[in-house]
Design an enzyme around this catalytic site. Structure first.
Site, mmCIF file in Angstrom:
data_model
loop_
_atom_site.group_PDB
_atom_site.id
_atom_site.type_symbol
_atom_site.label_atom_id
_atom_site.label_comp_id
_atom_site.label_asym_id
_atom_site.label_seq_id
_atom_site.Cartn_x
_atom_site.Cartn_y
_atom_site.Cartn_z
ATOM 1 N N ASP A 48 0.844 -1.189 0.000
ATOM 2 C CA ASP A 48 0.000 0.000 0.000
ATOM 3 C C ASP A 48 0.879 1.239 0.000
ATOM 4 O O ASP A 48 2.101 1.163 -0.179
ATOM 5 C CB ASP A 48 -0.948 -0.021 1.198
ATOM 6 N N LYS A 68 4.046 -24.984 -32.228
ATOM 7 C CA LYS A 68 2.877 -25.839 -32.090
ATOM 8 C C LYS A 68 3.120 -26.951 -31.071
ATOM 9 O O LYS A 68 2.247 -27.298 -30.276
ATOM 10 C CB LYS A 68 2.513 -26.444 -33.445
ATOM 11 N N SER A 83 -3.401 -28.019 -41.057
ATOM 12 C CA SER A 83 -3.616 -28.742 -39.808
ATOM 13 C C SER A 83 -5.095 -28.848 -39.491
ATOM 14 O O SER A 83 -5.577 -29.875 -39.007
ATOM 15 C CB SER A 83 -2.871 -28.042 -38.663
#
EC number: 3.4.21.-
Length: 1012
Positions: A30, A692, A652
């Site tokens: 804080d 991938k 794909s």
């Protein structure tokens, strides 16, 4: 945000310390910037259980100081008795001036037994009451549970052996430093004088009207008349002050008053007594003012104060029996508790009650308290302090998480085992980059992701490697991805419908991945595109801070798509991979809004939703399909993504659709990939394969497909289609595909993982792999061996396993390990790791399977005993029982396999006589008659032994028969003429013969023969 240097974790230390105080303290992020030091203080107490076996532990979980709580034992009269205060190990005021509590947790359990007790009995109830201790109306064991209606603030009937854990959660974040009541330099006449500096911040003030013209009348009594003027509830565990005044009026002469204030503890006993007036004489007819002002230091409050009482004692000087004593009183007072209104100082309180614990047992209280401390001037000379760091993102994230603590399952009291199981979930909450898999299993993932989007910088959270990029752009993820996102090997389309599959030449590619992943040097070379430097890549998945939908048990085929952002020539690009799923049917409700309404037709006329409408898909499908982006796969469920991903195209995806149409998997475990991009340019190496693979590996999935399929498409995409037919009917002629054709009901399909390998790809290795794959399709045993090898290679432990085989050549250790290894979801694993993280619990065997296992187990046991006829089939025919005694006797005597369910009782009751040999009988008779070297047994004794063998059907004598034979042997020895004559026993009372003549010992006596 905190810890931006770590690209894999982005921990918020404050919330981690709040939820797991044992991880240590952390500065509160804080704007209260004070130089301080962080310290973790332990508290450990062994509390002895009283005679009734019941007690109560009061905790002040938010108190900013050394006080932790108090222990009370239940007496036989039903009242509690104070035992001791519970404090931190170090007395903080002795070394520090100011304090802020960061976090605290305490555990209560029992694991010891007193002498003579052999079972750990007793249960625990625990409740966090959002009020002060004096406000509790029912403190009995069962009544405590009615103190709150919040299910996350109470637990009941927890075994004392398991224990409970109390977690301190903040009630406010506007926290200042509290003065600890530390001693200050002072000199006085009394060397024991103590001066302290107490907290004056946020005092709690009780105002009490002591009397408002109260009328009192009584007759004189020796010793005076005592009356309680008032009693009120207050709460105090720190220093307090009492100030006020009373006004008395009387018409009686010689009336004397005394006033005493009592501070009463939780157990009803007076902790502190202060006289405010002693024998004060009242003047008749006037107002008699009685002011008072008391100060009670902290060191005199030895237990929690819960009420205050003022007593008046009235007497009369020289009074006689029957004299009247009357007066009236009015006035008020105020009780000020220093620091009593500080958040957590007096409320809430957590009460832990135990019952039916063995008398004399030990209840252990152990915990840790984390503080921000400002040292006193003397300690500050040798202790380095630092400023706290203001981090609004971390502070807001903590506030939002704890504001939803009831929905997120964050409790103040826990069974200790459950709290231990939740620690990994808490680590996910504290890590802004965690995939929230455990939170997703509990159903909390949507809430936490929404909070992350609100509380912290979006781009830094969702795409950690792109944090510098996000700060440079200064825009959100929605703008970063936008409609201009494009993909290779699955190309996203812009809103205009124009393909953006090509990009400029990449001069530098930074791939955030592990070793073994390939880096593309020159991705595309097409004209009219700028040269871009500094492409940033990541194997992770672009995530949007959106609520997720979950499709349970949905059969699907997954495929990855590589996405790159295209803004302008001056904006850096980002490269990433996204996983998509092909789902059967028209399911546009599962798609993000950016994909809805876009579809492409197949050769058979069916539609594929989520694809860009670019001509006709070169596939023959038997039904419609929907392509949706996903964020995760967990427990055979698909976690859908709401990221603004445009429609896609790509090889794909085509392979995944064809795979789904043929095999129709029942669970989403299949990932299809061609390894070739959908681009209008030449490629030097296998583009995007590593990205991938990383995406698939992050989800724990395998890739199915050619992977390193070597093609040279040129500028024409149709050329690639001709060389790589997507028609499923032609797949059986493609030897390089790792997609075995299996029937739809074959369950889970196994595919060779086309993962990044620690081996370097060579033509020889590729030929060997293809040969092994061909052999695996023929030989099931070789396929199993190959799957083990691929599992070792995929997880990078081939070398480790090779070294292990050298130390275990006969596989004894490995066989024992596999036989004793606990299974996921078993009782031992749940006790160690909890239920979080496991998917579907292991299904128990059916009754038929259990019966077959029992038959096999009985058969193996019989085989170890040499009974080979008891096969599992024979045991099943025998009523699932092993051989009976009659069946065993029949088999032993005839060596024929007994009929099942035939008992052969004749073989059990009709004993077959077995005669003992003469040599055996003689050896037994000799052994019983006497030890070796003594006289041989007579023939009569040998005949007795032979009779015993005959009675026992060839077996030796039992215990009773052995006793009889021993007695017979003793009698025969006494009347045997060949035995040696007994030696005469010396008479014990015969007097010894003394030498004649009382000569000395060495003087020889002279006989008559010597004289002759």
């Amino acid at each position: 945000m905190t810890n931006l240097q770590d690209q894999t974790q982005q921990i918020v230390p404050f919330i981690r310390s709040l939820l797991m105080p044992t991880t240590g303290p952390a500065s509160i992020p804080d704007d209260t910037l004070e130089k301080h030091t962080l310290r973790s203080e332990t508290s450990t107490y062994n509390l002895t259980v009283g005679d009734t076996g019941s007690g109560l532990i009061v905790f002040f979980p938010g108190f900013p100081g050394s006080i932790v709580g108090a222990h009370y034992t239940l007496q036989s009269n039903g009242n509690y008795k104070f035992d001791q205060m519970l404090l931190t190990a170090q007395n903080l005021p002795a070394s520090y001036n100011y304090c802020r509590l960061v976090s605290r947790s305490l555990t209560v359990r029992s694991s010891t037994l007193p002498g003579g007790v052999y079972a750990l009995n007793g249960t625990i109830n625990a409740v966090t009451f959002q009020g002060s201790l004096s406000e509790l109306t029912d403190v009995s064991y069962n009544g405590l549970m009615s103190a709150t209606a919040n299910i996350n603030d109470k637990i009941g009937n927890v075994l004392v052996g398991e224990g409970v854990t109390v977690l301190s959660l903040p009630t406010s974040y506007d926290l200042g430093y509290v003065r600890l009541g530390d001693p200050i330099p002072a000199i006085g006449l009394d060397p024991k004088m103590v001066a302290t500096c107490d907290s004056s911040d946020r005092p709690r003030v009780y105002t009490i009207t002591a009397a408002d013209d109260y009328q009192f009348s009584s007759q004189y009594q020796p010793g005076g008349v005592t009356i309680t003027l008032f009693s009120a509830n207050i709460d105090a565990i720190t220093s307090l002050s009492i100030g006020g005044e009373l006004v008395f009026q009387t018409s009686v002469q010689g009336l004397v008053l005394g006033a005493t204030i009592y501070l009463i503890g939780f157990d009803g006993t007076a902790v502190i007594t202060r006289a405010v007036a002693a024998d004060n004489g009242l003047t008749a007819g006037t107002d008699n003012l009685m002011p008072f002002n008391l100060v009670i230091p902290t060191n005199e409050i030895t237990q929690p104060i819960t009420s205050i009482k003022l007593e008046i004692v009235t007497s009369k000087s020289g009074g006689q029996a029957g004299d009247q004593m009357s007066w009236s009183a009015s006035g008020s007072l105020a009780v000020t508790i220093h620091g009593g209104n500080y958040p957590g100082a007096l409320r809430p309180v957590t009460l832990v009650a135990y019952e039916r614990v063995a008398t004399g047992s030990v209840v252990t209280v152990a915990g840790v308290s984390n503080f921000e401390l400002i040292p006193n001037p003397e300690l500050a000379k040798n202790l380095v302090t630092e400023y706290g760091r203001f981090d609004p993102g971390a502070m807001n994230y903590t506030k939002l998480i704890l504001s939803e603590r009831d929905r997120l399952g964050i409790k103040t009291v826990w069974p200790t085992r459950e709290y231990t199981d939740f620690r990994e979930y808490f680590m996910e909450v504290a890590d802004l980059n965690s995939p929230l898999k455990i939170a997703g299993a509990f159903g909390f993932k949507d809430i936490i992701r929404a909070i992350r989007r609100i509380a912290v910088p979006v781009v830094s959270t969702l795409f950690p490697p792109a944090a510098p990029l996000a700060h440079a752009i200064g825009e959100g993820v929605d703008y970063l991805l936008g409609d201009e996102a494009q993909a290779a090997s699955g190309t996203a389309r812009a809103a205009s419908g124009k393909a953006r599959a090509a990009s400029g030449r990449i001069r530098q590619l930074t791939l955030a991945a592990d070793k073994g992943y390939e880096v593309v040097a020159n991705l595309f070379q097409v004209p009219q595109n700028p040269v871009v430097d500094g492409i940033l890549a990541s194997p992770g998945v672009l995530r949007g801070a959106h609520n997720l939908d979950c499709v349970l048990r949905e059969g699907a085929t997954l495929f990855p798509v590589v996405i790159t952002t295209v803004e302008d020539a001056m904006t850096p690009k980002a490269l990433n991979s996204k996983m998509f799923a092909v789902i059967e049917g028209v399911r546009e409700d599962l798609q993000p809004p950016s994909q809805r309404g876009s579809f492409i037709r197949t050769l058979s006329g069916h539609r594929v939703y989520g694809y860009a409408p670019d001509g006709v898909l070169p596939l023959e499908t038997g039904r419609d399909y929907t392509v949706v982006p996903i964020d995760d796969v967990w427990d055979d469920s698909i976690m859908l993504s709401k990221d603004p991903i445009p429609p896609i195209v790509g090889n794909s995806g085509n392979l995944a659709i064809a795979y789904m149409d043929v095999f129709r998997p029942k669970v989403p475990i299949h990932v299809a990939m061609t390894g070739a991009p959908n681009a209008c340019g030449e490629i030097e190496k296998i583009s995007f394969r590593s990205t991938k693979l990383a995406t698939a590996h992050r989800l724990g999935l395998k890739l199915a497909g050619p992977g390193a399929f070597d093609v040279n498409t040129g500028p024409n995409w149709a050329t690639f289609i001709k060389r790589f037919p997507h028609n499923p009917r032609d797949w059986d002629r493609l030897p390089y595909l790792n997609l075995p054709y299996l029937p739809p009901n074959a369950g889970r399909q196994y595919h060779l993982a086309m993962a990044a390998s620690e081996f370097k790809d060579t033509p020889e290795l590729e030929s060997a792999v293809r040969a092994m794959e061909a052999a695996a399709n023929v030989d099931s045993l070789f396929q199993s061996a190959l799957s083990v090898f691929m599992w070792l290679e995929e997880n990078g432990i081939v070398t480790d396993m090779a070294n292990f085989t050298l130390s275990d050549p006969n596989a004894h250790r490995m066989r024992n390990f596999l036989a004793n290894a606990p299974q996921a979801g078993s009782k031992s694993q749940r006790a160690k790791y909890g239920t979080a993280g496991y998917g579907v619990e292991a299904r128990g065997p059916t009754p038929e399977e259990a019966q077959r296992k029992k038959d096999t187990r009985i058969s193996k046991k019989m085989e170890t005993m040499g009974i080979y006829f008891a096969t599992p089939e024979w045991v099943a025919l025998n009523g699932h029982r092993g051989p009976s005694p009659g069946q065993l006797k029949y088999w032993q005597n005839t060596r024929e396999i007994p009929d099942p369910n035939e008992d052969y009782l004749d073989y059990v009751h009709a004993e077959k006589s077995r005669l003992a040999s003469d040599e055996q009988i003689l050896r037994a008779a000799t052994s019983i008659y006497g030890a070796p070297g003594q006289a041989e047994p007579p023939q009569a004794f040998i005949d007795e032994v032979a009779k015993v063998y005959e009675i026992n059907h060839g077996r030796g004598p039992n215990q009773e028969q052995m006793k009889d034979l021993l007695l017979t042997a003793m009698e025969m020895k006494h009347r045997n003429p060949r035995r040696a004559p007994p030696k005469p026993k010396p008479k014990p009372n015969a007097p010894t013969q003394r030498p004649p003549g009382r000569l000395g010992r060495w003087i020889r006596t002279v006989s008559d023969e010597d004289l002759e």
